[in-house]
Design a protein around this motif. Sequence first.
Motif, short mmCIF file in Angstrom:
data_model
loop_
_atom_site.label_atom_id
_atom_site.label_comp_id
_atom_site.label_asym_id
_atom_site.label_seq_id
_atom_site.Cartn_x
_atom_site.Cartn_y
_atom_site.Cartn_z
N TYR A 31 0.77 -1.23 -0.04
CA TYR A 31 -0.10 -0.03 -0.08
C TYR A 31 0.90 1.09 0.01
CZ TYR A 31 -3.42 3.41 1.53
OH TYR A 31 -3.94 4.59 1.61
N THR A 32 0.54 2.16 -0.87
CA THR A 32 1.12 3.52 -1.02
C THR A 32 0.26 4.59 -0.77
OG1 THR A 32 1.06 3.58 -3.01
CG2 THR A 32 2.91 2.58 -2.64
N PHE A 33 0.79 5.53 -0.46
CA PHE A 33 -0.33 6.92 -0.30
C PHE A 33 -0.91 7.15 -1.53
CE2 PHE A 33 -0.78 11.51 -0.92
CZ PHE A 33 -1.42 11.78 0.19
N GLN A 38 -7.35 10.05 -6.46
CA GLN A 38 -8.06 10.22 -7.43
C GLN A 38 -7.68 11.80 -7.96
OE1 GLN A 38 -12.10 9.74 -7.04
NE2 GLN A 38 -12.01 7.46 -6.92
N PHE A 39 -7.68 11.66 -9.41
CA PHE A 39 -7.14 12.89 -9.89
C PHE A 39 -8.22 13.51 -10.92
CE2 PHE A 39 -3.20 10.70 -9.15
CZ PHE A 39 -2.47 11.86 -8.27
N GLY A 40 -8.38 14.83 -10.84
CA GLY A 40 -9.53 15.53 -11.94
C GLY A 40 -8.98 17.15 -12.07
N GLY A 41 -10.16 17.74 -12.11
CA GLY A 41 -10.23 18.87 -12.58
C GLY A 41 -10.80 19.80 -13.67
N ALA A 42 -10.31 20.85 -13.93
CA ALA A 42 -11.23 21.61 -14.94
C ALA A 42 -10.33 22.12 -15.91
CB ALA A 42 -11.95 22.93 -14.33
N LEU A 43 -10.68 22.25 -17.33
CA LEU A 43 -10.02 22.98 -18.32
C LEU A 43 -11.15 23.84 -19.22
CD1 LEU A 43 -7.53 23.13 -20.04
CD2 LEU A 43 -8.49 20.94 -21.15
N GLY A 44 -10.77 24.97 -19.43
CA GLY A 44 -11.67 25.74 -20.23
C GLY A 44 -11.08 26.61 -21.05
N ILE A 45 -11.61 26.79 -22.42
CA ILE A 45 -11.23 27.69 -23.15
C ILE A 45 -12.41 28.36 -24.16
CG2 ILE A 45 -10.97 25.85 -25.09
CD1 ILE A 45 -8.26 27.39 -25.64
N GLY A 46 -12.37 29.50 -24.12
CA GLY A 46 -13.15 30.48 -25.14
C GLY A 46 -12.53 31.59 -25.93
N PHE A 47 -13.06 31.10 -26.81
CA PHE A 47 -12.62 32.62 -27.75
C PHE A 47 -14.03 33.20 -28.54
CE2 PHE A 47 -9.27 29.48 -28.04
CZ PHE A 47 -8.08 30.38 -27.73
N GLY A 48 -14.00 34.44 -28.74
CA GLY A 48 -14.80 35.03 -29.55
C GLY A 48 -14.25 36.33 -30.22
N ASP A 49 -15.13 37.46 -30.44
CA ASP A 49 -14.47 38.62 -31.33
C ASP A 49 -13.91 39.23 -30.39
OD1 ASP A 49 -14.19 40.24 -33.51
OD2 ASP A 49 -16.10 41.21 -32.77
N THR A 52 -10.53 36.38 -25.29
CA THR A 52 -10.02 35.08 -24.97
C THR A 52 -10.15 34.75 -23.39
OG1 THR A 52 -8.43 35.59 -26.67
CG2 THR A 52 -7.88 33.72 -25.12
N ASN A 53 -10.62 33.53 -23.11
CA ASN A 53 -10.70 33.02 -21.71
C ASN A 53 -9.94 31.48 -21.65
OD1 ASN A 53 -11.21 32.60 -19.30
ND2 ASN A 53 -13.47 32.85 -19.61
N ILE A 54 -8.89 31.32 -21.07
CA ILE A 54 -8.34 30.19 -20.94
C ILE A 54 -8.28 29.79 -19.27
CG2 ILE A 54 -6.28 28.87 -21.18
CD1 ILE A 54 -5.57 30.85 -23.44
N SER A 55 -8.38 28.52 -18.98
CA SER A 55 -8.71 28.31 -17.53
C SER A 55 -8.21 26.82 -17.35
CB SER A 55 -9.92 28.10 -16.94
OG SER A 55 -10.12 28.03 -15.64
N VAL A 56 -7.23 26.58 -16.40
CA VAL A 56 -6.81 25.21 -16.30
C VAL A 56 -6.69 25.14 -14.67
CG1 VAL A 56 -4.63 23.76 -16.37
CG2 VAL A 56 -5.23 25.28 -18.27
N ALA A 57 -7.29 24.12 -14.18
CA ALA A 57 -7.43 23.69 -12.84
C ALA A 57 -7.23 22.16 -12.40
CB ALA A 57 -8.74 24.23 -12.09
N PRO A 58 -6.10 21.72 -12.27
CA PRO A 58 -5.88 20.08 -11.97
C PRO A 58 -5.92 20.29 -10.23
CG PRO A 58 -3.47 21.31 -12.40
CD PRO A 58 -4.84 22.26 -12.64
N SER A 59 -6.53 18.98 -10.26
CA SER A 59 -6.92 18.67 -8.60
C SER A 59 -6.73 17.12 -8.15
CB SER A 59 -7.92 19.27 -7.96
OG SER A 59 -9.13 18.70 -8.57
N ALA A 60 -6.60 16.84 -6.93
CA ALA A 60 -6.28 15.59 -6.53
C ALA A 60 -7.06 15.52 -5.29
CB ALA A 60 -5.24 15.20 -6.69
N ILE A 61 -7.97 14.35 -4.95
CA ILE A 61 -8.53 13.99 -3.63
C ILE A 61 -8.07 12.43 -3.12
CG2 ILE A 61 -10.39 15.61 -4.05
CD1 ILE A 61 -12.15 13.19 -4.81
N LYS A 62 -8.16 12.60 -1.94
CA LYS A 62 -7.75 11.12 -1.30
C LYS A 62 -9.03 10.90 -0.44
CE LYS A 62 -3.87 8.93 1.28
NZ LYS A 62 -4.20 7.68 0.42
#
Length: 177
Positions: A31-33, A38-49, A52-62
């Motif tokens: 058994y290791t830590f 579990q890993f997850g997160g969010a990734l967002g990207i938006g472009f328009g006239d 620009t909107n860019i979002s990166v949010a990695p996360s982990a829970i135990k």
Amino acid sequence: MKRFIFAIATLLISMNSSAQIEDNFPQPKRYTFWSDVQFGGALGIGFGDNYTNISVAPSAIKPITEQVWLGGGFQFNYLKSKGFFESTSYGINLIGLYNPIPEIQLSAELEQLRVNNTWSDTTLNTTFEDNFWNTALFLGAGYSSGNATIGIRYNVLFKENNLVYSQAWMPFIRVYF
């Protein structure tokens, strides 16, 4: 001398036999830590006239228990409205999740962001800057199915005109693998 050789041979055979018997027993799982993180997160990207909107949010829970999970993550956001506004924010968050039943998830999330905002006024030919730290404490509830949760959260530290979030209520979708 024959007895001595016989004794040595018997000793070697018995050691070999006991070593073979020990190898047949299943070894305990190591058994290791990280084995149940579990890993997850969010990734967002938006472009328009001119936008620009860019979002990166990695996360982990135990898991701490079958119902309680603790974790954290990082986030980076970039927003630009060409010729008017630019914002960069980055920081960390800590999250606690509680599932009283498998379908219901309650959460508390503390977020600390460094925010750098710049406004440009082309008519006055001036630029305004506002750089600050923002702390948010979100309390939320959601419906869980498998490894995904959809819900709503409320920022109890929300202040009008804090220039990070436009309102205290915010929907969310969480997915961890």
